[in-house]
Scaffold this active site. Structure first.
Site, mmCIF file in Angstrom:
data_model
loop_
_atom_site.group_PDB
_atom_site.id
_atom_site.type_symbol
_atom_site.label_atom_id
_atom_site.label_comp_id
_atom_site.label_asym_id
_atom_site.label_seq_id
_atom_site.Cartn_x
_atom_site.Cartn_y
_atom_site.Cartn_z
ATOM 1 C CG HIS A 292 -0.555 -2.261 -7.439
ATOM 2 N ND1 HIS A 292 0.597 -2.558 -8.124
ATOM 3 C CD2 HIS A 292 -0.423 -2.848 -6.227
ATOM 4 C CE1 HIS A 292 1.388 -3.303 -7.353
ATOM 5 N NE2 HIS A 292 0.780 -3.491 -6.212
ATOM 6 C CG ASP B 119 -1.756 -1.238 1.366
ATOM 7 O OD1 ASP B 119 -2.261 -1.732 0.339
ATOM 8 O OD2 ASP B 119 -1.883 -1.742 2.494
#
Length: 338
Positions: free
Chosen positions: A42, A13
């Site tokens: 993503h 992340d």
């Protein structure tokens, strides 16, 4: 051989997708290769479009970039096909014929495993079960799936061809260093290695193929699921700071801690970083929102980044100042003049 590997330095992340998307546009990248598996999402934002990607490379924002999936990756073929159709990527995508395939049966096996669900905090997307089958040599590969037949090819050979022609290629790794099966906070890790070396191995490339390794950090640390998180702050404090985030794949709220220099140092060394990207600087320094030039960055943000650069011993080449891919300060020319 202009090959750049983009990897995460914390617990995933970090904004790898944003950096890959930026490179695809700024460097007119010819090809991007995604490694890892579809348990990692993503998110890329460009021109008003939000791409939430679990299989395709984030370089999709450049319509001229070829999109490859590595032989060592694991994908749920329906997730892949949905993304290909949703983002109109057919004709640009090549899945290696040897890419591993996750099935619904793998997902069900994980959901029945209380250890994974309750102790580890797995995403339960079938990746671990599929990896077990791959090790036991009984996993279906992309070449075995009729629906993928038009998309399959030899990604290793394709990447070699690009490099031999001098094309720019970006490798997009998934998750982060501290989730590595071998080097992370075991047992609270993912089912594969997440280093730059491992990403190359999944494609079939060697260390001397690489020009640059960019390790991506967020301006603060987040983690989804169980496991240690040094300096973790309470949810209410995260809300006051505006550091609240949710996972792309699971939707779970991310746990939060301030930037950790010790974790960062090890990730930089283990990945032999040639450069660093820092994203979400605008979240910690709101006045940095949307800034695209180093000279216009707030003084306190500049000072913080320069101190990080000095401690880590590697230049900060990219500074993310917003969700949009092009909200990125590119310091490569400035660093080259030093």
């Amino acid at each position: 051989m202009p090959l750049t590997v983009v990897v995460g330095g914390f617990f995933g992340d970090e904004g790898k997708g944003k950096i890959v998307g930026y490179l695809a546009l700024a460097d007119r990248v010819a090809a991007a290769v995604r490694t890892g598996a579809t348990n990692a999402g993503h998110t890329v934002v460009h021109d008003g479009n939000v791409y939430k990607l679990r299989a395709l490379p984030s370089a999709i924002v450049n319509p001229h970039t070829r999109l490859y999936i590595a032989r060592g990756a694991l994908v749920h073929y329906r997730v892949l096909l949905e993304e290909v159709e949703k983002y109109n990527a057919r004709g640009r995508v090549v899945v290696d014929a040897g890419t591993g395939i996750i099935t619904d049966e793998h997902v069900e096996r994980e959901r029945r495993d209380e250890h994974l669900a309750k102790r580890i905090g797995s995403t339960l997307t079938g990746v671990g079960a599929a990896m077990v089958d791959r090790v036991l040599r009984k996993l279906a590969l992309a070449r075995d799936i009729p629906e993928l037949r038009e998309l399959t090819g030899d990604v290793q050979e394709l990447v070699w061809s690009h490099l031999d022609k001098g094309d720019s290629v970006v490798v997009e790794a998934t998750q982060g260093y501290w989730l590595s099966l071998y080097h992370g906070t075991y047992p609270y890790v993912t089912s594969r290695d997440t280093t730059a070396s491992a990403a190359l191995s999944e494609i079939g490339l060697g260390p001397r193929d690489v020009d640059d390794v960019i390790v991506v950090f967020k301006a603060f640390v987040t983690r989804v699921g169980e496991g240690p998180l040094p300096g973790e702050i309470p949810p209410e404090e995260a809300e006051k700071l505006g550091w609240v985030e949710y996972g792309t794949v699971t939707g779970r709220r991310r746990r939060v801690a301030p930037f950790n220099i010790q974790l960062a140092k090890k990730a930089v060394r283990a990945n032999t970083a040639t450069g660093i990207a820092i994203t979400k600087v605008d979240v910690v320094f709101p006045e940095a929102k949307g800034v695209r030039e180093w000279e216009k960055l707030p003084k306190e943000a500049k000072k913080w980044i320069e101190e990080l650069e000095a401690e880590l011993g590697v230049p900060v080449l990219f500074v993310g100042t917003g969700e949009e891919v092009v909200d990125t300060i590119d310091r490569r020319r400035e660093v080259a003049r030093r």
